[in-house]
Design a protein around this motif. Structure first.
Motif, PDB file in Angstrom:
ATOM      1  N   GLN A  31      13.695  -4.255 -35.071  1.00  0.00           N
ATOM      2  CA  GLN A  31      12.334  -4.747 -34.862  1.00  0.00           C
ATOM      3  C   GLN A  31      12.291  -5.789 -33.752  1.00  0.00           C
ATOM      4  O   GLN A  31      11.377  -5.795 -32.944  1.00  0.00           O
ATOM      5  N   TRP A  32      13.282  -6.672 -33.722  1.00  0.00           N
ATOM      6  CA  TRP A  32      13.334  -7.697 -32.676  1.00  0.00           C
ATOM      7  C   TRP A  32      13.513  -7.053 -31.303  1.00  0.00           C
ATOM      8  O   TRP A  32      12.892  -7.449 -30.333  1.00  0.00           O
ATOM      9  N   ASN A  35      10.188  -4.751 -30.480  1.00  0.00           N
ATOM     10  CA  ASN A  35       8.921  -5.322 -30.908  1.00  0.00           C
ATOM     11  C   ASN A  35       7.732  -4.879 -30.057  1.00  0.00           C
ATOM     12  O   ASN A  35       6.666  -4.599 -30.576  1.00  0.00           O
ATOM     13  N   GLN A  39       4.558  -2.911 -31.664  1.00  0.00           N
ATOM     14  CA  GLN A  39       3.280  -3.610 -31.739  1.00  0.00           C
ATOM     15  C   GLN A  39       2.122  -2.610 -31.734  1.00  0.00           C
ATOM     16  O   GLN A  39       1.137  -2.788 -32.434  1.00  0.00           O
ATOM     17  N   HIS A  44       5.222  -4.415 -35.824  1.00  0.00           N
ATOM     18  CA  HIS A  44       5.948  -5.471 -35.120  1.00  0.00           C
ATOM     19  C   HIS A  44       6.383  -6.594 -36.061  1.00  0.00           C
ATOM     20  O   HIS A  44       5.983  -6.631 -37.216  1.00  0.00           O
TER      21      HIS A  44
END
Length: 80
Positions: A31-32, A35, A39, A44
């Motif tokens: 996810q990082w 992101n 989004q 996100h």
């Protein structure tokens, strides 16, 4: 904006290696790294754990400023 992907490249480390070194779930790291793409799908990163941030900083020998950059929402929406 998250800069984890850049740091991993600089350190020649994969998300898998960082996950093994820190115990952070691979999904969290993914996810990082992704992101911006996530989004659009409203998947996100919505919260940042101090514990996770600390583990990443320790493993990558960096500061939170190396991992995060503040971009106001109106400017973020304009970025590609």
């Amino acid at each position: 904006m998250f800069k984890l992907a850049d740091l991993l490249d600089q350190r020649q480390m994969t998300m898998y290696q960082l996950s093994k070194k820190t115990g952070i779930r691979p999904n969290t790291l993914c996810q990082w790294v992704n992101n911006g793409k996530l989004q659009e799908e409203d998947r996100h990163v919505k919260a940042i754990s101090v514990e996770v941030l600390n583990l990443m900083c320790e493993a990558l020998d960096c500061t939170p400023g190396d991992l995060l950059e503040y971009i106001p929402d109106d400017e973020y929406a304009k970025s590609p």
